[in-house]
Design an enzyme around this catalytic site. Structure first.
Site, mmCIF file in Angstrom:
data_model
loop_
_atom_site.group_PDB
_atom_site.id
_atom_site.type_symbol
_atom_site.label_atom_id
_atom_site.label_comp_id
_atom_site.label_asym_id
_atom_site.label_seq_id
_atom_site.Cartn_x
_atom_site.Cartn_y
_atom_site.Cartn_z
ATOM 1 N N ARG A 77 19.294 -3.630 23.178
ATOM 2 C CA ARG A 77 19.682 -2.264 22.782
ATOM 3 C C ARG A 77 19.115 -1.240 23.767
ATOM 4 O O ARG A 77 19.607 -0.139 23.903
ATOM 5 C CB ARG A 77 19.223 -1.932 21.350
ATOM 6 N N TYR B 109 39.887 16.153 26.224
ATOM 7 C CA TYR B 109 40.223 15.016 25.365
ATOM 8 C C TYR B 109 40.065 15.419 23.891
ATOM 9 O O TYR B 109 39.096 16.087 23.528
ATOM 10 C CB TYR B 109 39.291 13.857 25.728
ATOM 11 N N ASP C 71 34.005 15.815 32.694
ATOM 12 C CA ASP C 71 34.649 14.559 32.288
ATOM 13 C C ASP C 71 35.596 14.149 33.420
ATOM 14 O O ASP C 71 36.621 14.780 33.645
ATOM 15 C CB ASP C 71 35.407 14.780 30.971
ATOM 16 N N LYS D 195 39.104 3.509 30.421
ATOM 17 C CA LYS D 195 40.377 3.851 31.054
ATOM 18 C C LYS D 195 40.440 3.217 32.445
ATOM 19 O O LYS D 195 40.365 2.013 32.559
ATOM 20 C CB LYS D 195 40.553 5.374 31.079
HETATM 21 C C1 LIG Z 1 39.502 8.193 26.251
HETATM 22 C C2 LIG Z 1 38.807 9.389 26.738
HETATM 23 C C3 LIG Z 1 37.554 9.750 26.236
HETATM 24 C C4 LIG Z 1 36.870 8.970 25.119
HETATM 25 O O1 LIG Z 1 36.583 7.676 25.513
HETATM 26 P P1 LIG Z 1 36.492 6.408 24.525
HETATM 27 O O2 LIG Z 1 36.046 5.324 25.425
HETATM 28 O O3 LIG Z 1 37.852 6.198 23.937
HETATM 29 O O4 LIG Z 1 35.491 6.777 23.471
HETATM 30 C C5 LIG Z 1 36.938 10.854 26.774
HETATM 31 N N1 LIG Z 1 37.522 11.593 27.729
HETATM 32 C C6 LIG Z 1 38.737 11.276 28.232
HETATM 33 C C7 LIG Z 1 39.327 12.125 29.299
HETATM 34 C C8 LIG Z 1 39.414 10.170 27.750
HETATM 35 O O5 LIG Z 1 40.629 9.879 28.246
#
Ligand SMILES: *Cc1c(COP(=O)(O)O)cnc(C)c1O
Length: 404
Positions: free
Chosen positions: A54, A107, A179, A204
């Protein structure tokens, strides 16, 4: 060098291709997957590098070194999901009474977290159009600790000037987090542009094959990294070793995938822009609202694999179109090896009020494509077939002002 190091200063292609290459006689070629939840110590009180998974794990640590090296930074901090990374970011930097300035087009899960959960803990957020610096400046308060942006933003691909927003944040004593999920370090380096933290959903493009959830925080500030690790330990939000291992494998082809997918996206975006059934295409290099010099300065040669577009005929044509595609799966996802389509109004942004959604350009007829590794011709043929099934007329062409 072996899997224990991910040297700084290598170009990204060489760095990614060389991940996990064993150095010594009999060493595995591929970074081993170490699933063990706990690690032995030879003495009571010994300070072994890994003690409990963890807190840290050798496979997770290998991914963290690679993600850090891609931004000339110390090892990143890996999380179970992108939203776990964002939660840790907010818990690390914010206390009750603190204020966040967030880009309004981010997002949907980011908006939900800032708008529906953090206010219960006394943390408030002002959402602004960050593509314009004036509202960002106006939103800053003495209690602002963090500015959070996503660029290109999801799903309308608006571009925010990272360097200028970093200057505004820093002048106010706040930090800037970006992000960078859509472009990844291959096509955009937020830390080089003045950001303090790069935020990722590795679920992604970074993992790229839709088989492992993950998130990460990258920074060059050791104090921040230590704080992120502490919050991760407290909340138990670390990525699993198996998902880190899958992500590390995906990372090896990231530069190749992202450039090829972006090249195809550019071709497909131009094709879509010429179609009468489509009133608007959102793609950074086609945007009439974004300065070309900004995207050329900020993006490393390509503009990513995500395109959004507006079908005339609203929800009904969007539904028929999405359901008629044969090669593009209808899913809530971007960044896979295969082409995907999303209907943001009913999927990723369904939790957001209709007014807010329309205000940021997420209309009922908006669709988002994430271009995969198929040949662009095959994707275009699929899109063309689906457009024929929609049977809609020429729509009015929206101007920038209509959605900004
Ligand atoms: C999918 C996504 C997130 C969140 O990510 P998860 O892995 O689904 O929790 C945050 N920011 C963007 C731009 C995303 O496409």
């Amino acid at each position: 060098m072996g899997h224990l190091s991910a040297p700084l200063g290598l170009d990204p292609d060489t760095l990614c291709a060389g991940l996990g290459i064993g150095g010594g006689d009999g060493e595995p070629l591929v970074t081993p997957l170490i699933q063990s939840t706990t690690f032995c110590r030879d003495k009571v009180g010994s300070n072994a590098p890994h003690q409990y998974s963890r807190v840290s794990n050798p496979t997770v640590a290998a991914l963290e070194r690679a993600l850090g090296a891609l931004e000339n930074a110390p090892p990143a901090v890996a999380f179970a999901t992108g939203l776990a990374a964002e939660t840790a970011l907010f818990l690390s930097l914010l206390n009750s009474g603190d204020h966040v300035v967030c880009g309004r087009t981010v997002y949907g899960g980011t908006t939900r977290l800032l708008q529906q959960l953090l206010p219960d803990f006394g943390i408030t957020t002002t959402f602004v159009d960050s593509t314009d610096l004036h509202p960002v400046r106006l939103a800053i308060r003495p209690s602002t600790r963090l500015v959070f942006i996503e660029t290109p933003a999801n799903p309308t691909l608006d571009i925010t000037d990272i360097r200028s927003v970093a200057d505004i944040a820093h002048a106010a004593g706040a930090l800037l987090a970006v992000d960078n999920t859509f472009l990844t370090p291959i096509l955009q380096q937020p830390l080089d542009l003045g950001a303090d933290i790069s935020v990722y959903s590795t679920t992604k493009f970074i993992e790229g094959h839709s088989v492992a959830l993950g998130g990460s925080l990258v920074s060059r500030d050791p104090t921040l990294l230590e704080r992120f690790r502490f919050i991760r330990k407290c909340t138990g939000a670390i990525q699993t070793p198996f998902n880190a291992w899958l992500t590390l494998n995906g990372l090896k082809t990231l530069p190749l995938r992202l450039r090829r997918q972006s090249e195809s996206a550019e071709i497909i975006a131009r094709w879509l822009a010429d179609r009468d059934e489509i009133s608007r295409v959102y793609y950074p290099s086609l945007s009439i609202c974004t300065s070309r010099s900004l995207i050329e300065r900020q993006h490393l040669g390509f503009h990513g694999a995500v395109i959004s577009f507006e079908l005339t005929g609203g929800i009904e044509s969007a539904r028929r179109f999405a359901e008629s595609l044969e090669r593009c799966a209808l899913v809530e996802h971007v960044g896979s090896v295969s082409t995907l389509i999303t209907h943001p109004a009913s999927m990723t942004h369904a939790d957001i009020s209709v007014d807010e959604r329309l205000d940021v350009g997420i209309t009922d007829g908006l669709l988002r494509l994430s271009i995969g590794l198929e040949s662009p011709g095959a994707i275009i043929a699929d899109l063309e077939r689906a457009l024929a099934s929609v049977n809609v007329g020429r729509g009015e062409v929206l101007t920038c002002a209509a959605t900004h």
